[in-house]
Design an enzyme around this catalytic site. Structure first.
Site, PDB file in Angstrom:
ATOM      1  N   LYS A 114     -93.035  39.901  42.684  1.00 27.96           N
ATOM      2  CA  LYS A 114     -93.828  38.810  42.120  1.00 27.96           C
ATOM      3  C   LYS A 114     -93.420  38.567  40.663  1.00 27.96           C
ATOM      4  O   LYS A 114     -93.184  39.499  39.905  1.00 27.96           O
ATOM      5  CB  LYS A 114     -95.319  39.159  42.184  1.00 27.96           C
ATOM      6  N   HIS A 696     -88.004  39.025  55.512  1.00 31.90           N
ATOM      7  CA  HIS A 696     -87.610  37.806  54.807  1.00 31.90           C
ATOM      8  C   HIS A 696     -86.109  37.565  54.887  1.00 31.90           C
ATOM      9  O   HIS A 696     -85.593  36.637  54.268  1.00 31.90           O
ATOM     10  CB  HIS A 696     -88.068  37.872  53.346  1.00 31.90           C
ATOM     11  N   CYS A 728     -93.806  42.707  56.683  1.00 35.72           N
ATOM     12  CA  CYS A 728     -94.749  41.610  56.487  1.00 35.72           C
ATOM     13  C   CYS A 728     -94.898  40.869  57.807  1.00 35.72           C
ATOM     14  O   CYS A 728     -94.333  41.272  58.830  1.00 35.72           O
ATOM     15  CB  CYS A 728     -94.224  40.683  55.385  1.00 35.72           C
TER      16      CYS A 728
END
Length: 756
Positions: A114, A696, A728
């Protein structure tokens, strides 16, 4: 009064860059066509800023994936494993961002984290001992010249040397201090080149300056810029900070020969006081961040004028700026056809913020700013009543007691009860929740929203997808199943649409990472739940199998952090309202025999203050209790899971344990399982599932690769505490790669389990 932007959104008002990039990845368009999309977007963005009278227009704020990755490539920070693939520069760039699996090799993507306290993710540059940091790319200069050809003068923007070295990962013996000379020389080369090209200003972004800085940090910063600024020539250098104040280095910034200093007066709690106390040099320009770059509410001109007028008395040269890049807000209200005028009059997306700059410039140029029509219209808006309070919600939050935040019995007793009930094998396998959102899944949801199909047809499609998903999960041998979330557009937007107090947009997309965009809900009023949101689909999935099926919810802190929050009440008050609504859903799931409930807090770290001294008092003191409030009412044999991803959690690991969940899954594959050491160091009691592969990236991990990861985990985590899962949710992945990866995951778990 002059105006400046730190950066502008780049994916396109209708996500043109996202769609072009995805077509390129699939081979449907050429590299030329992808580049042409970038050319058109940049020209459009520069023209809009020019039309609104922005004096300092940024260039090089555009990126095909990530700005820090762009900076790494500009300075040759490309690990050997990517260079050795022998791909084109753009393909090498995308391999770093997404991983690569093809005829030239098989490499994982760089880690993703992040960006400070936002929902944007950056790619972590990797520096090894053999890295030669030097000016190698031309993107910065190409885009400056591109704008110049359009008769638009821009200030090139790049991530500053200090922030680059602070955010990089060092894999060898050398650390940041060992790369000072070559890094400074590379940035000096940038200044030399910009001098040749006739640039007037360059903006170096140094958001790391708003974090806690040690004397060693200040020495590193000073050493870097003493060398860099010696090469500035005729180019003026703006050091731009954002996301907080520069209390640790304000005087250092004054002593270095910067021509401009950008300071955030929105999130910078001490920014104004710093200028009051220490003054501001007459030979420097103060770029004052007074238009909020992270929220969508209109600027309150009364408050802004008060700050500007005081700063005018403290700084001889003042420029009005955004508080940070407008990357973090949507493009324009022009794309919103369903929001009422009563709603829209309170909002300012990126284009509307450009007009706010123009209005502020006009107001400040008025003989009596407080009597100007633009000021009076703004004052009338803020003096009005926006919505009616929900007294039932306010009464419920005010009645909360300490008992509402405590789950009984304690964890150890619950763990024994749950082990006896579920009788799961060692290394139980599961997924994080979502399964691929295929074109037909999106089309079904779109058709229902447009009224093209009935609710019955819409639901039957979802029921059929859930049945197929449950069957496939059983076939490959997963231990704890999920329903697939085919009814959900987004893990926050879905719940926002189901709760009272939120409003929604059609096209208010914001980039989260790469091609991934989100459409944050807007917290308009008090939040409550009027009916169950997830029970029907979860209960149906449970009816199809004898295996446990997780109920899937998003936690209150993540819902709040991934929404545009109200500015008239505290984040704590909003979080508690949302927590009570989600608590009602948890209890309804439990009443419908859903025995494992996952409450995702993917964004827990996102609003953590950047300064450690503020962590407890300003955030953790309410964020952790808000999560506990959600699940404190369930029975001991109901197992509560949560999930977190793509942030640095090690330094708040004890607070995460205090959330009192029964199982926590973490992103771990891109961060080399670093979270595990922190778990061990603090005596973490909660069962854990560090992600064993990166979702991802389009790569399919091999069984051997997954076994190696599991064995590394077992070296440090007790087998009775370890779960096996991806990093995820799987909504963004393709169907084939998803199921193949999960088959490998289950096979790896079985083979490791067999040797225990």
């Amino acid at each position: 009064m002059r105006t400046s932007l730190i950066g502008y959104p780049r994916v396109g008002s209708l996500r043109e860059l996202k769609f072009a990039s995805e077509k390129y990845f699939k081979g449907d368009i050429t590299i030329y066509e992808l580049h042409q999309t970038g050319v058109e977007l940049r020209a459009n963005h520069w023209k809009k800023q020019q039309d609104n009278g922005i004096d300092f227009i940024p260039s090089n704020d555009f990126s095909f994936y990530d700005g820090l990755l762009d900076t790494a490539c500009l300075f040759n920070i490309i690990p050997e494993r990517y260079q050795s693939l022998g791909l084109s520069p753009l393909e090498t760039y995308f391999a770093m961002a997404r991983g690569y699996q093809g005829s030239e090799g098989d490499v994982k993507a760089l880690a993703m984290k992040k960006w400070f306290n936002t929902n944007y993710h950056y790619m972590v540059p990797v520096v090894d001992d053999s890295t030669s940091i030097q000016l190698a790319g031309t993107k910065l200069f190409d885009e400056f010249l591109e704008a110049k050809q359009l008769d638009i003068s821009t200030k090139p923007v790049l991530i500053g040397a200090f922030t680059l070295l602070k955010l990089a990962k060092y894999t060898g013996v050398k650390q940041a201090g060992d790369f000072v000379q070559e890094t400074a020389a590379a940035y000096a080369d940038v200044l030399n080149k910009l001098n040749e090209l006739g640039a007037e200003w360059v903006q170096v972004d140094e958001p790391a300056l708003v974090t806690d800085l040690s004397q060693e940090d200040l020495a590193l910063f000073t050493k870097l810029y003493a060398q860099i600024l010696s090469a500035k020539g005729n180019v003026k250098v703006l050091v731009q900070t954002y996301f907080g104040d520069v209390r640790d280095c304000y005087q250092t910034l004054q002593t270095l020969p910067f021509d401009g200093i950008g300071i955030d007066f929105v999130e910078g709690k001490q920014s104004l006081e710093l200028v009051r106390q220490y003054g501001f040099p007459a030979d420097k320009v103060l770029f004052a961040g007074i238009v909020n770059g992270k929220n969508i509410w209109k600027n309150n001109y009364k408050n802004t004028l008060a700050i500007v007028q005081e700063l005018n008395g403290l700084a001889k040269q003042l420029v009005l700026s955004s508080s940070c890049s407008l990357l973090h807000v949507p493009y324009s209200l022009q794309n919103e056809t369903k929001l009422s005028d009563a709603n829209k009059r309170h909002f300012a997306f990126a284009e509307e913020k450009l007009r706010e700059f123009a209005e502020l410039k006009a107001i400040l140029g008025h003989a009596n700013p407080y009597a100007s029509d633009l000021y009076l219209q703004n004052e009338e808006l803020f003096n009005g009543v926006r919505f009616a309070s929900n007294e039932a919600v306010l009464s419920r939050t005010s009645a909360l007691t300490d008992a509402d935040f405590t789950r009984l019995p304690a964890f150890a007793e619950r763990e024994a009860i749950q082990n006896d009930k579920f009788k799961l094998p060692p290394l139980p396998t599961t997924t994080i929740g979502s399964f691929p959102q295929t074109a037909e899944v999106r089309a079904n949801r779109f058709s229902f929203k447009k009224g093209a199909i009935t609710e019955e047809q819409y639901k039957q499609f979802n029921f059929d997808k859930i049945a197929a998903c449950i069957k496939l999960q059983e076939e490959i041998g997963l231990d704890v199943l999920v329903h697939g979330e085919y009814e959900r557009n987004d893990m926050v937007e879905y719940f926002g649409e189901s709760l009272d107090g939120f409003i929604f947009t059609e096209n208010a997309w914001v980039q989260s990472y790469g091609t991934r965009c989100v459409k944050p809900p807007i917290v308009w009023g008090d939040i409550s739940r009027s009916k169950p949101m997830t029970v029907e689909y979860s209960a149906y999935a449970k009816s199809l199998t004898d295996k446990p099926v997780k109920g899937m919810l998003t936690g209150p802190v993540t819902i709040l952090n991934w929404s545009f929050p109200r500015e008239d009440i505290s984040l704590k008050d909003s979080a508690l309202q949302i927590a009570l609504a989600i608590r009602d859903e948890v209890l309804d799931l439990e009443a419908n025999h859903i025995e494992i409930i996952q409450i995702d807090e993917a964004a827990l770290r996102e609003k953590l203050p950047l300064r450690k001294s503020d962590w407890k008092s300003e955030y953790l003191s309410w964020a952790i209790p808000a999560f506990r409030l959600v699940h404190s009412g369930v029975q001991a044999d109901t197992q509560i899971h949560t999930h977190m991803c793509y942030s640095q959690f090690s330094d708040i690991i004890r607070d995460i344990d205090a959330m009192d969940a029964d199982v926590i899954t973490f992103e771990a594959s891109r961060s080399d399982l670093a979270i595990i050491d922190a778990i061990n160091d603090c005596g973490f009691q909660t069962e854990v599932g560090p992600g064993v592969y990166d979702i991802h990236s389009p790569r399919i991990p091999s069984v051997d690769e997954l076994k190696q990861g599991l064995n590394r985990m077992l070296d440090k985590i007790d087998v009775t505490k370890l779960w096996v899962n991806p990093d995820c949710g799987l909504k963004t992945r393709g169907v084939t790669e998803t199921w193949e990866s999960l088959r490998h995951l289950v096979q790896a778990a079985k083979e490791v389990r067999a040797k225990l």
